[in-house]
Design a protein around this motif. Structure first.
Motif, short mmCIF file in Angstrom:
data_model
loop_
_atom_site.label_atom_id
_atom_site.label_comp_id
_atom_site.label_asym_id
_atom_site.label_seq_id
_atom_site.Cartn_x
_atom_site.Cartn_y
_atom_site.Cartn_z
N ARG A 63 0.84 -1.20 0.00
CA ARG A 63 0.00 0.00 0.00
C ARG A 63 0.87 1.24 0.00
NH1 ARG A 63 -4.38 -1.46 4.03
NH2 ARG A 63 -5.67 -2.85 2.79
N GLU A 64 1.93 1.16 0.77
CA GLU A 64 2.84 2.30 0.85
C GLU A 64 3.35 2.62 -0.56
OE1 GLU A 64 4.41 4.74 3.66
OE2 GLU A 64 4.92 2.81 4.50
N THR B 89 0.05 3.65 -3.02
CA THR B 89 -0.59 4.93 -2.74
C THR B 89 0.38 6.09 -2.94
OG1 THR B 89 0.01 4.86 -0.41
CG2 THR B 89 -2.15 4.00 -0.99
N GLY B 90 1.64 5.78 -3.19
CA GLY B 90 2.61 6.84 -3.46
C GLY B 90 3.29 7.36 -2.21
N THR B 91 2.89 6.85 -1.03
CA THR B 91 3.54 7.36 0.18
C THR B 91 5.01 6.93 0.23
OG1 THR B 91 2.60 5.49 1.38
CG2 THR B 91 1.49 7.60 1.60
N GLY C 54 7.03 6.84 -2.32
CA GLY C 54 7.73 7.87 -3.09
C GLY C 54 7.90 9.13 -2.25
N ARG C 55 6.87 9.44 -1.47
CA ARG C 55 6.90 10.61 -0.60
C ARG C 55 8.01 10.45 0.45
NH1 ARG C 55 7.25 14.22 1.47
NH2 ARG C 55 5.93 15.93 2.18
N LEU C 56 8.12 9.24 1.02
CA LEU C 56 9.17 8.97 1.99
C LEU C 56 10.54 9.10 1.33
CD1 LEU C 56 7.90 5.84 3.97
CD2 LEU C 56 7.54 8.25 4.45
N MET C 57 10.61 8.61 0.09
CA MET C 57 11.88 8.62 -0.63
C MET C 57 12.31 10.03 -1.00
SD MET C 57 13.21 5.83 -0.71
CE MET C 57 13.12 4.08 -0.85
#
Ligand SMILES: Nc1ncnc2c1ncn2[C@@H]1O[C@H](COP(=O)(O)OP(=O)(O)O)[C@@H](O)[C@H]1O
Ligand SMILES: [Mg+2]
Lengths: 241, 343
Positions: free
Chosen positions: B173-174, B177-179, B181-184
């Motif tokens: 899911r991470e 959902t693109g999260t 990528g956001r973390l990266m």
């Protein structure tokens, strides 16, 4: 003399056989709101990902603040908002912001203060304890934007920040952009909406992975003898003499 | 601290997702209970014969409600055993250790008789009951109580199965959902993401392991001759390998349903090779598969501790291998995340 903070040198990107970006070269200066305008599939998101360091060009280079990307050290100076709302929908908006703020090293009172400020800026102050799953598309979009602003980055890279947001709020968000610009923040904003392009300091027109023109909105219109950005875009795309 | 933020976020998500939490905590208990009911026949009250037995044991058994029959000589008892009037008999001869003779044809009943007898003997000989009480089979050959034998495998299996699935889906899911990528795009390092997941899920897994193990041992009365601490350590390490493998394989799934497709490919085969079925009966050329699966080592170590009452000396090899699996999967995860950010 304006300082160049983003420099793209002959960037190309291919996925298998498909060429998604063709020889893009571009400089962006400090304090600009730089628009990347192009229809869906033009390669805006791909270009943004190269800038943020989430992807690497097949050939060519991208530099941010004089450093070649990808570069982890620069992550704290950039605020990134992806095209899809990268949020944890089980959590409340406050919990989402708390999490993202912590990633950038904000803590305690400073974190609380920043969360209040960005929530105010995107107009979500009254929905801070609501679970994100119950949000409308526009609210999620604004929360994503708020998350990108938390750590007061020098450079904001926003992929279609105003998609699905109603005109009144869109106006508000653009005034927030101008406010940030006034404070010295540089912004890169992608959009496929022509009237938004007019609001940028400068912009690049993308089509099928090629940059077909770049300049201020006035320059682009003047050069093509157009009244609107739309006409200018059609001219560069070869659809209008 | 960034890892702490990640851990807090994972725990918060868990608390919000009551259903998943219930799945991880309650489902293993439910299935273990069903298995226990099916294989143990706990409700069956055995007929036990007593031949020259101290009255203390007799009293204890009577108090517990066993159907007992007293015999003056072993011959009479054997006769009744043959007639299937008895499920087994206990025999004490002066100067020699006690003997339990089981009718032997039904492993479930064997188990029940053994349990009743051992329970009755417990107050007399608190330790080493197994060694003291000689067990003989009238029919059939020696066989452990079925649930005791594969109970530890199931314990390990549930720890593995649910953690694999839930951790894999969370990470999937991470990604979708693109999260991720956001973390990266944040200053978070790749190893910090993996560490956050390991710790966040580790805390939850620990809770799960404690609950399942306590339930199996104290409620279902699964055999437990070793130290509880070892059971927890093994379960935790097994879960850790499941967690890190789940995260790793989630990279090859596009959605939750594709994650489910790993169950028959990755999870079920492990169960077959983990000692639930006798490995001797598996073709030589297939046996190596077991050696490549974490569950094999986890189940072996759990059985060592729980059924055989062994300690560190016997299990440290399995523990090291389990830790090795986790270390390998963790490294592979950190490398795999390079796909999302090169630096
Ligand atoms: N990971 C990928 N693999 C293959 N093709 C991709 C991938 N990402 C984008 N593309 C292709 O690249 C092109 C440009 O996509 P994108 O950058 O998302 O455009 P935009 O953001 O301007 O709508 C599209 O044709 C898309 O199909
Ligand atoms: Mg896009």
């Amino acid at each position: 003399m304006e300082e160049v903070i983003v420099s793209i040198r002959g960037a190309e990107k291919t996925y298998g056989k498909q060429i998604v970006l063709k020889d893009i070269s571009l400089d962006i200066k400090r304090g600009e709101i730089f628009g990347l305008l192009g229809p869906s599939g033009a390669g805006k998101t791909t270009l943004v990902k190269l800038l943020v360091g989430l992807d690497t060009p097949t050939s060519g280079e991208t530099y941010l603040f004089g450093q070649r990307m990808p570069c982890l050290k620069l992550a704290g100076r950039i605020g990134y908002m992806a095209q899809s709302d990268a949020l944890y929908t089980e959590l409340s908006s406050r919990e989402n912001l708390e999490f993202f703020a912590s990633l950038y090293g904000l803590k305690g009172g400073q974190r609380r203060r920043r969360i209040e400020e960005v929530a105010e800026l995107v107009g979500l102050s009254s929905s801070m304890d609501k679970i994100v799953a119950q949000f409308s598309g526009g609210m999620k979009r604004r929360l994503s934007l708020a998350a990108a602003l938390l750590h007061e980055p020098e450079l904001l890279i926003l992929d279609e920040p105003t998609v699905g947001i109603d005109p009144v709020l869109r106006q508000q968000i653009w005034s927030a952009f101008y406010q940030l610009q006034q404070q010295g923040t540089s912004l890169i904003v992608t959009t496929h909406v022509m009237d938004e392009a007019e609001k940028c300091s400068r912009l690049a027109l993308l089509r099928d992975g090629s940059m077909i023109a770049a300049g201020t909105p006035e320059e682009l219109k003047r050069e093509t003898a157009s009244n609107t950005m739309e006409e200018a875009f059609l001219y560069y795309g070869g659809a209008r003499p | 601290m960034r890892i702490a933020a990640l851990v807090l976020r994972i725990l918060r998500q868990f608390i919000r997702d009551k259903r998943t939490m219930a799945l991880m905590l309650a489902a293993p208990l439910l299935i273990l209970t069903l298995v226990d009911l099916v294989f143990n026949g706990e409700n069956y009250v055995p007929n036990i014969g007593l031949v020259s037995i101290p009255t203390t044991i007799e009293d204890k058994m009577l108090k517990e409600g066993a159907h007992i029959q007293k015999y003056g000589s072993e011959k009479d008892a054997v006769n009744d055993l043959e007639q299937q009037n008895l499920d087994g008999y206990l025999l004490f001869q002066p100067g020699r250790s006690g003997k339990l003779v089981l009718e032997g044809s039904d492993p479930a009943i064997n188990g029940v008789v053994m349990k009743w007898s051992q329970d009755a003997l417990k107050p007399l000989q608190p330790s080493n009951i197994k060694q003291k009480l000689k067990i003989a089979y009238f029919h059939g050959k020696e066989e452990l109580r079925q649930f005791d034998y594969f109970g530890p495998v199931l314990l390990g299996f549930f720890a593995f199965f649910f953690v694999f699935l839930v951790a894999g889906i969370s990470f999937l899911r991470e990604r979708t959902t693109g999260t991720l990528g956001r973390l990266m795009a944040s200053p978070l390092r790749r190893w910090e993401i993996v560490a956050g997941y390991v710790i966040g899920f580790g805390i939850f897994t620990m809770l799960q392991a404690v609950i399942i193990a306590l339930y199996a041992i104290y409620v279902l009365d699964m055999a437990m001759y070793g130290a509880f601490g070892y059971v927890l350590l093994i379960t935790l390490l097994l879960s850790l390998s499941a967690l890190t493998l789940g995260i790793l394989l989630s990279a090859f799934a596009q959605n939750e349903f594709q994650m489910m497709q790993f169950i028959p490919i990755v999870i079920v085969p492990q169960l077959f090779f983990s000692g639930l079925f006798n490995l001797e009966t598996i073709s030589e050329w297939l046996r190596w598969i077991g050696l490549a699966t974490p569950l094999y080592y986890g189940a072996e170590a759990l059985r060592d501790v729980m059924v055989r009452g062994n300690g560190w000396d016997e299990i440290y090899g399995d523990i090291l291998i389990l830790a090795g699996f986790s270390a390998l999967f963790i490294s592979l995860n950190i490398i795999a995340l390079k796909k999302y950010r090169k630096a």
